[in-house]
Design a protein around this motif. Structure first.
Motif, PDB file in Angstrom:
ATOM      1  N   VAL A 141     -16.963  43.009 -23.418  1.00  9.95           N
ATOM      2  CA  VAL A 141     -16.002  42.081 -22.810  1.00  9.95           C
ATOM      3  C   VAL A 141     -14.739  41.973 -23.660  1.00  9.95           C
ATOM      4  CG1 VAL A 141     -15.600  39.637 -22.343  1.00  9.95           C
ATOM      5  CG2 VAL A 141     -17.613  40.741 -21.408  1.00  9.95           C
ATOM      6  N   SER A 142     -14.915  41.726 -24.925  1.00 11.69           N
ATOM      7  CA  SER A 142     -13.740  41.612 -25.803  1.00 11.69           C
ATOM      8  C   SER A 142     -14.166  41.813 -27.247  1.00 11.69           C
ATOM      9  CB  SER A 142     -13.085  40.237 -25.649  1.00 11.69           C
ATOM     10  OG  SER A 142     -13.869  39.254 -26.280  1.00 11.69           O
TER      11      SER A 142
ATOM     12  N   THR B  11      -5.647  33.955 -12.029  1.00 16.87           N
ATOM     13  CA  THR B  11      -6.329  32.829 -12.670  1.00 16.87           C
ATOM     14  C   THR B  11      -5.307  31.846 -13.211  1.00 16.87           C
ATOM     15  OG1 THR B  11      -6.676  34.520 -14.316  1.00 16.87           O
ATOM     16  CG2 THR B  11      -8.613  33.529 -13.355  1.00 16.87           C
ATOM     17  N   ARG B  12      -5.785  30.623 -13.360  1.00 21.98           N
ATOM     18  CA  ARG B  12      -4.900  29.600 -13.915  1.00 21.98           C
ATOM     19  C   ARG B  12      -4.512  29.999 -15.326  1.00 21.98           C
ATOM     20  NH1 ARG B  12      -8.548  24.650 -14.230  1.00 21.98           N
ATOM     21  NH2 ARG B  12      -6.764  23.846 -15.371  1.00 21.98           N
TER      22      ARG B  12
ATOM     23  N   PHE C 227      -6.156  27.740 -18.354  1.00 22.78           N
ATOM     24  CA  PHE C 227      -7.600  27.754 -18.440  1.00 22.78           C
ATOM     25  C   PHE C 227      -8.021  27.175 -19.780  1.00 22.78           C
ATOM     26  CE2 PHE C 227     -11.523  29.858 -17.094  1.00 22.78           C
ATOM     27  CZ  PHE C 227     -11.324  29.826 -15.741  1.00 22.78           C
ATOM     28  N   PRO C 228      -8.982  26.223 -19.780  1.00 24.65           N
ATOM     29  CA  PRO C 228      -9.348  25.658 -21.074  1.00 24.65           C
ATOM     30  C   PRO C 228     -10.007  26.725 -21.951  1.00 24.65           C
ATOM     31  CG  PRO C 228     -10.635  24.677 -19.299  1.00 24.65           C
ATOM     32  CD  PRO C 228      -9.759  25.700 -18.681  1.00 24.65           C
ATOM     33  N   ILE C 229      -9.628  26.735 -23.190  1.00 21.61           N
ATOM     34  CA  ILE C 229     -10.197  27.709 -24.106  1.00 21.61           C
ATOM     35  C   ILE C 229     -11.476  27.126 -24.696  1.00 21.61           C
ATOM     36  CG2 ILE C 229      -9.851  28.942 -26.273  1.00 21.61           C
ATOM     37  CD1 ILE C 229      -6.840  28.899 -25.559  1.00 21.61           C
ATOM     38  N   LEU C 230     -12.554  27.791 -24.459  1.00 24.48           N
ATOM     39  CA  LEU C 230     -13.817  27.301 -25.002  1.00 24.48           C
ATOM     40  C   LEU C 230     -13.901  27.686 -26.469  1.00 24.48           C
ATOM     41  CD1 LEU C 230     -16.475  28.064 -22.256  1.00 24.48           C
ATOM     42  CD2 LEU C 230     -15.341  25.915 -22.750  1.00 24.48           C
ATOM     43  N   PRO C 231     -14.289  26.716 -27.290  1.00 21.95           N
ATOM     44  CA  PRO C 231     -14.424  27.060 -28.707  1.00 21.95           C
ATOM     45  C   PRO C 231     -15.541  28.089 -28.918  1.00 21.95           C
ATOM     46  CG  PRO C 231     -15.095  24.790 -28.294  1.00 21.95           C
ATOM     47  CD  PRO C 231     -14.572  25.321 -27.014  1.00 21.95           C
TER      48      PRO C 231
ATOM     49  N   ILE D  41     -19.161  29.303 -26.834  1.00 20.25           N
ATOM     50  CA  ILE D  41     -19.406  30.636 -26.284  1.00 20.25           C
ATOM     51  C   ILE D  41     -20.721  31.158 -26.847  1.00 20.25           C
ATOM     52  CG2 ILE D  41     -18.522  32.996 -26.125  1.00 20.25           C
ATOM     53  CD1 ILE D  41     -16.135  31.826 -25.203  1.00 20.25           C
TER      54      ILE D  41
ATOM     55  N   MET E 187      -9.285  40.316  -6.873  1.00 16.24           N
ATOM     56  CA  MET E 187      -9.506  39.126  -7.689  1.00 16.24           C
ATOM     57  C   MET E 187      -8.254  38.253  -7.685  1.00 16.24           C
ATOM     58  SD  MET E 187     -12.415  38.533  -9.256  1.00 16.24           S
ATOM     59  CE  MET E 187     -12.985  40.209  -9.435  1.00 16.24           C
TER      60      MET E 187
END
Lengths: 324, 155
Positions: free
Chosen positions: A34-35, A4-5, A8-12, A16, A1
């Motif tokens: 996932v988390s 990653t940048r 990375f924009p954090i999605l509110p 999600i 893999m």
């Protein structure tokens, strides 16, 4: 893999949630790991409710059937050429226990089924293949002495699933002890949240007629029963929120006849009663004036009873009939 | 420039200073802009901070199409939507952020649906790396048990 940048924009969180709401249950149960934040989001009952309403805006498109060999099958009838696929529940304790006697009810995609091996009720989720054994109701009577009725439903007030068990017994004089017992029905309610049974006030109806499995619609479970005072055949609804019984009359002319009980009676959100070659549909829930008759076939050579299976697109019904 | 502007046209200025002339009906598909116009707190030029020219052009393209094709067949619009959102991850996230911030419901709907389709069959590991790359720190420091699904691929 690849790396990653970092920017990375954090999605509110609400986005999600919006995205996850569109996923099938299978993906969701996987993505719980996932988390932390995804876990709590997906496990949130409010999320489950939103997910359910969003995905069930579509018509139900799956039938769960039991074969002669006591295996559960799923049929996707919306497909061009519907195929029945076996469903197995790996979570049922013993593999040899994956045999089913009867479907006792269904609600919001969950199925309540009676297991053939241990004669216990299981709550099944055909989408995730999860199963849960329901403890026996300590209040239910032995089926030798009583008529047992049950049903599965969702109560939006307590935001949880409930199973209702009715044990109807005929009164009389006990030959040995001479004690008299009155005709009565013991009502017990199981809540999935608390995983326990609770006895509530009994029912005044005679729950000895019709199909043993109750039918869920509009927050109520419905059975056919006789009114205790005048023995008139009625449809009894048990309100899961307030835990009270109420009744309405079946269609005219069908009263007092042996009701060919619904199977399965909720089609596209309407209560339906098949009556030989006709089907009665209750167009406005709870209003007996709104029973409307639909005649399926004018052909006289068909005299066998028909059963409703499901409602297809364009208001078509899928029917089954008994072959002689 | 604004003096010669036709009636019912608005100027949107991106974060990097580029200006776009768009019909008001198209611009107000963004609820945020609609509120500004209704409250009359907007002059002819509306700044759109946080959205660069590249992304703003895309959003305008989407809104124009949806405005024009009200009479068009829904299936055509659906095809347009699915082609429109079919972009690289970077542009996709920028678009989502813009659509969310500017409150463009139809665009946000199409984008979220697209992301859902994208991640539906992915493994947990894949999601962590690709979708939540920025959150890796949080995940690594959390005491969440990495279960066996991590290394399985669902495609």
């Amino acid at each position: 893999m690849k790396a990653t940048r970092s920017d990375f924009p954090i999605l509110p969180q609400e986005l999600i949630a919006d995205i996850l709401c569109r996923l099938p249950v299978k993906s969701l149960s996987r993505f719980k790991s996932v988390s932390h934040s995804w876990y709590s989001l997906i496990s949130n009952p409010h999320f489950a409710q939103t997910h359910f309403t969003q995905t069930t805006n579509k018509k139900p498109d799956r039938l769960i059937l039991i074969s002669d060999s006591h295996t559960l099958f799923s049929v996707d009838y919306a497909a061009d050429s519907p195929v029945a696929t076996e469903i197995h529940f790996p979570s049922v304790e013993d593999e040899s226990y994956d045999v089913w006697a009867e479907i006792l009810g269904s609600c919001n995609g969950l199925v309540l089924a009676l297991n053939e091996s241990d004669v216990a009720m299981y709550l099944l989720n055909p989408s995730t293949r999860e199963s849960k054994k329901i403890p026996e109701s300590p209040f239910a009577l032995n089926s030798v002495n009583a008529c047992n009725r049950c049903g599965l439903g969702y109560d939006s007030m307590s935001d949880g699933f409930k199973i209702v068990m009715l044990s109807y017994y005929d009164g009389g004089v006990d030959e040995e002890s001479g004690a008299t017992t009155e005709t009565n029905t013991i009502v017990s309610v199981y809540s999935l949240k608390s995983d326990s049974w609770r006895k509530i006030q009994g029912s005044s109806y005679l729950h000895c007629a019709g199909d043993p499995s109750g039918v869920y619609l509009n927050g109520c479970i419905h059975w056919q029963a006789l009114r205790g005072s005048d023995y008139i055949s009625v449809i009894v609804a048990f309100d899961l929120g307030n835990e009270v019984f109420w009744e309405f009359l079946p269609p005219p002319l069908v009263t007092n006849a042996v009701l060919p009980w619904f199977y399965p009676p909720v089609l596209g959100g309407f209560l339906c009663l098949p009556a030989y070659t006709d089907v009665w549909v209750m167009k406005e829930y709870g209003k007996k004036e709104s029973w409307t008759k639909f005649s399926f076939c004018k052909r006289e050579d068909i005299s066998t009873r028909i059963n409703l299976v499901c409602l297809l697109e364009d208001g078509e019904f899928l029917l089954s009939r008994d072959e002689e | 420039m604004s003096s010669s502007l036709e009636k019912n046209m608005l100027i949107l200025r991106s974060s990097d200073g580029e200006e776009f002339i768009v019909p008001e009906v198209v611009a107000v598909m963004s609820k945020a802009i609609k509120n500004m116009v209704e409250d009359e707190c907007a002059s002819n030029t509306i700044p759109v901070p946080n959205v660069d020219a590249n992304i703003l052009a895309m959003v305008i393209e989407f809104c124009k199409k949806h405005d024009e094709s009200e009479a068009e067949a829904a299936s055509d619009l659906k095809t347009f939507d699915s082609e429109f959102v079919n972009r690289g991850q970077e542009a996709l996230y920028d678009l989502i952020t813009a659509a969310n911030f500017r409150d463009v419901k139809e665009l946000l709907d199409a984008l979220c649906q697209n992301v859902a389709e994208m991640i539906k069959g992915k493994s947990v590991h894949h999601i962590r790396i690709q979708f939540l790359g920025y959150q890796l720190f949080e995940i690594l420091t959390s005491n969440f048990i990495w279960n066996i699904w991590c290394d399985r691929d669902f495609d």
